[in-house]
Design a protein around this motif. Structure first.
Motif, PDB file in Angstrom:
ATOM      1  N   LYS A  66      45.916   1.211  -6.640  1.00 50.01           N
ATOM      2  CA  LYS A  66      46.186   0.854  -8.049  1.00 50.01           C
ATOM      3  C   LYS A  66      45.026   0.289  -8.863  1.00 50.01           C
ATOM      4  N   LEU A  67      44.364  -0.662  -8.007  1.00 54.46           N
ATOM      5  CA  LEU A  67      43.122  -1.043  -8.454  1.00 54.46           C
ATOM      6  C   LEU A  67      41.985  -0.069  -8.465  1.00 54.46           C
ATOM      7  N   LEU A  68      42.025   0.950  -7.878  1.00 53.25           N
ATOM      8  CA  LEU A  68      41.028   1.990  -7.982  1.00 53.25           C
ATOM      9  C   LEU A  68      41.388   2.898  -9.081  1.00 53.25           C
ATOM     10  N   ASN A  69      42.392   2.720  -9.670  1.00 53.09           N
ATOM     11  CA  ASN A  69      42.733   3.633 -10.994  1.00 53.09           C
ATOM     12  C   ASN A  69      42.610   2.677 -12.246  1.00 53.09           C
ATOM     13  N   VAL A  70      42.177   1.641 -12.387  1.00 48.35           N
ATOM     14  CA  VAL A  70      41.763   0.828 -13.564  1.00 48.35           C
ATOM     15  C   VAL A  70      40.641   1.281 -14.003  1.00 48.35           C
ATOM     16  N   PRO A  71      40.473   1.606 -15.337  1.00 51.06           N
ATOM     17  CA  PRO A  71      39.306   2.007 -15.972  1.00 51.06           C
ATOM     18  C   PRO A  71      37.924   1.030 -15.629  1.00 51.06           C
ATOM     19  N   GLY A  72      37.059   1.728 -15.289  1.00 53.56           N
ATOM     20  CA  GLY A  72      35.949   0.866 -14.967  1.00 53.56           C
ATOM     21  C   GLY A  72      35.939   0.449 -13.502  1.00 53.56           C
ATOM     22  N   ALA A  73      36.740   0.869 -12.839  1.00 50.61           N
ATOM     23  CA  ALA A  73      36.905   0.518 -11.151  1.00 50.61           C
ATOM     24  C   ALA A  73      35.523   0.855 -10.556  1.00 50.61           C
ATOM     25  N   ARG A  74      35.172   2.058 -10.831  1.00 44.39           N
ATOM     26  CA  ARG A  74      33.662   2.577 -10.033  1.00 44.39           C
ATOM     27  C   ARG A  74      32.594   1.652 -10.333  1.00 44.39           C
ATOM     28  N   THR A  75      32.328   1.143 -11.373  1.00 43.48           N
ATOM     29  CA  THR A  75      31.462   0.179 -11.711  1.00 43.48           C
ATOM     30  C   THR A  75      31.542  -1.112 -11.357  1.00 43.48           C
ATOM     31  N   LEU A  76      32.897  -1.656 -11.233  1.00 43.79           N
ATOM     32  CA  LEU A  76      33.175  -2.902 -10.768  1.00 43.79           C
ATOM     33  C   LEU A  76      32.814  -3.005  -9.069  1.00 43.79           C
ATOM     34  N   LEU A  77      33.282  -1.671  -8.616  1.00 43.97           N
ATOM     35  CA  LEU A  77      33.404  -1.707  -7.036  1.00 43.97           C
ATOM     36  C   LEU A  77      31.665  -1.775  -6.767  1.00 43.97           C
ATOM     37  N   LYS A  78      30.849  -0.819  -7.465  1.00 49.66           N
ATOM     38  CA  LYS A  78      29.622  -0.964  -7.131  1.00 49.66           C
ATOM     39  C   LYS A  78      28.978  -2.199  -7.304  1.00 49.66           C
ATOM     40  N   HIS A  79      29.278  -3.041  -8.227  1.00 53.25           N
ATOM     41  CA  HIS A  79      28.418  -4.229  -8.483  1.00 53.25           C
ATOM     42  C   HIS A  79      29.012  -5.307  -7.269  1.00 53.25           C
ATOM     43  N   GLN A  80      30.430  -5.061  -7.078  1.00 53.92           N
ATOM     44  CA  GLN A  80      31.031  -6.019  -6.127  1.00 53.92           C
ATOM     45  C   GLN A  80      30.583  -5.746  -4.462  1.00 53.92           C
ATOM     46  N   PHE A  81      30.171  -4.665  -4.221  1.00 58.74           N
ATOM     47  CA  PHE A  81      29.915  -4.020  -2.785  1.00 58.74           C
ATOM     48  C   PHE A  81      28.462  -3.549  -2.861  1.00 58.74           C
ATOM     49  N   PHE A 115      27.871 -22.668  16.345  1.00 54.60           N
ATOM     50  CA  PHE A 115      26.768 -21.960  17.257  1.00 54.60           C
ATOM     51  C   PHE A 115      25.633 -22.797  16.968  1.00 54.60           C
ATOM     52  N   SER A 116      25.161 -23.168  18.265  1.00 62.80           N
ATOM     53  CA  SER A 116      23.996 -24.266  18.245  1.00 62.80           C
ATOM     54  C   SER A 116      22.579 -23.435  17.872  1.00 62.80           C
ATOM     55  N   ASN A 117      22.629 -22.004  18.672  1.00 70.47           N
ATOM     56  CA  ASN A 117      21.406 -21.116  18.646  1.00 70.47           C
ATOM     57  C   ASN A 117      21.795 -20.148  17.337  1.00 70.47           C
ATOM     58  N   PHE A 118      21.441 -20.604  16.098  1.00 72.96           N
ATOM     59  CA  PHE A 118      22.036 -19.802  15.210  1.00 72.96           C
ATOM     60  C   PHE A 118      20.939 -19.574  14.218  1.00 72.96           C
ATOM     61  N   GLU A 119      20.732 -18.433  13.444  1.00 69.82           N
ATOM     62  CA  GLU A 119      19.810 -18.370  12.408  1.00 69.82           C
ATOM     63  C   GLU A 119      20.454 -17.439  11.261  1.00 69.82           C
ATOM     64  N   ILE A 120      19.932 -17.764  10.073  1.00 71.15           N
ATOM     65  CA  ILE A 120      20.571 -17.069   8.791  1.00 71.15           C
ATOM     66  C   ILE A 120      19.436 -16.209   8.342  1.00 71.15           C
ATOM     67  N   LYS A 121      19.526 -14.956   7.982  1.00 70.10           N
ATOM     68  CA  LYS A 121      18.865 -14.092   7.306  1.00 70.10           C
ATOM     69  C   LYS A 121      19.420 -13.671   5.769  1.00 70.10           C
ATOM     70  N   ARG A 122      18.741 -13.837   4.862  1.00 68.85           N
ATOM     71  CA  ARG A 122      19.211 -13.652   3.699  1.00 68.85           C
ATOM     72  C   ARG A 122      18.792 -12.529   2.995  1.00 68.85           C
ATOM     73  N   PHE A 123      19.603 -11.901   2.217  1.00 64.40           N
ATOM     74  CA  PHE A 123      19.318 -10.769   1.409  1.00 64.40           C
ATOM     75  C   PHE A 123      19.918 -10.685   0.027  1.00 64.40           C
ATOM     76  N   PRO A 124      19.216 -10.129  -1.129  1.00 64.93           N
ATOM     77  CA  PRO A 124      19.755 -10.267  -2.499  1.00 64.93           C
ATOM     78  C   PRO A 124      20.957  -9.079  -2.732  1.00 64.93           C
ATOM     79  N   ALA A 125      21.862  -9.155  -1.766  1.00 63.14           N
ATOM     80  CA  ALA A 125      22.784  -8.085  -1.839  1.00 63.14           C
ATOM     81  C   ALA A 125      24.283  -8.526  -2.026  1.00 63.14           C
ATOM     82  N   SER A 126      25.196  -7.457  -2.428  1.00 66.64           N
ATOM     83  CA  SER A 126      26.687  -7.678  -2.426  1.00 66.64           C
ATOM     84  C   SER A 126      27.256  -7.657  -1.050  1.00 66.64           C
TER      85      SER A 126
END
Length: 194
Positions: A76-91, A160-171
């Motif tokens: 049902k969410l996928l059939n909402v008008p504008g769903a494709r645009t919203l999905l692209k933004h969210q994912f 986790f004591s041996n832990f590192e974070i790598k950041r990306f400007p992504a959804s």
């Protein structure tokens, strides 16, 4: 993760343990599977050499959104008008994106909505993580993720004591949004374990 049957974290862990190799391995845990990988790490398997966490969490990332999403079936969410645009933004939101918004939409349409609902319900009962692990772990963080906020990465530092974070400007779909960049980081992480 199993495509049928119970989707709660104890069952996810049991399913994962049945799939594990006898030789050394590294886990890749993306989104919903992060707590399952952490539960496995808590058992300290000798042949688990590292974990790559991607846009995931150790506690429900957004309980209100999960509850709302569980009330409205995915089709049902996928059939909402504008769903494709919203999905692209969210994912997906990267010039490197390896999949199109049409493929994403079609893939989501093909998912079993009962499995999605069961996984959203499982978010209400994520176990507490009170152990410490020295297993090397890296977290690939999607800084523009509205499904799993960037702050979720911080919870892993307590475990986790041996832990590192790598950041990306992504959804949320970080690996699909930055396939080449994330592959390089993962390859470097794997090399560091040898």
């Amino acid at each position: 993760m199993p495509a049928s049957g119970p989707q709660d974290y104890p069952h996810q862990l049991q399913y994962l343990e049945e799939q594990l190799p006898e030789e050394d391995f590294v886990l890749l845990a993306e989104s919903f599977s992060g707590p399952t990988a952490a539960l496995l790490a808590a058992k300290h398997p000798a042949n688990l050499k590292g974990i790559i966490f991607v846009a995931t969490f150790l506690r429900a990332p957004n309980p209100i959104m999960a509850k709302l999403a569980s009330l409205i079936p995915v089709p049902k969410l996928l059939n909402v008008p504008g769903a494709r645009t919203l999905l692209k933004h969210q994912f997906l939101n990267s010039p490197e994106a390896g999949i199109s918004d049409t493929l994403l939409h079609d893939t989501l349409r093909g998912l079993d909505h009962k499995i999605i609902e069961a996984r959203l319900k499982a978010l209400e009962n994520i176990p507490e993580f009170e152990f410490k692990s020295e297993i090397p772990a890296i977290y690939l963080q999607a800084e523009k993720d509205t499904i799993v906020p960037a702050s979720c990465a911080e919870d892993f530092k307590a475990v986790f004591s041996n832990f590192e974070i790598k950041r990306f400007p992504a959804s949320h779909l970080l690996l699909q949004s930055y396939p080449e960049s994330t592959a390089k980081i993962m390859a470097d992480f794997l090399s560091s374990l040898q």
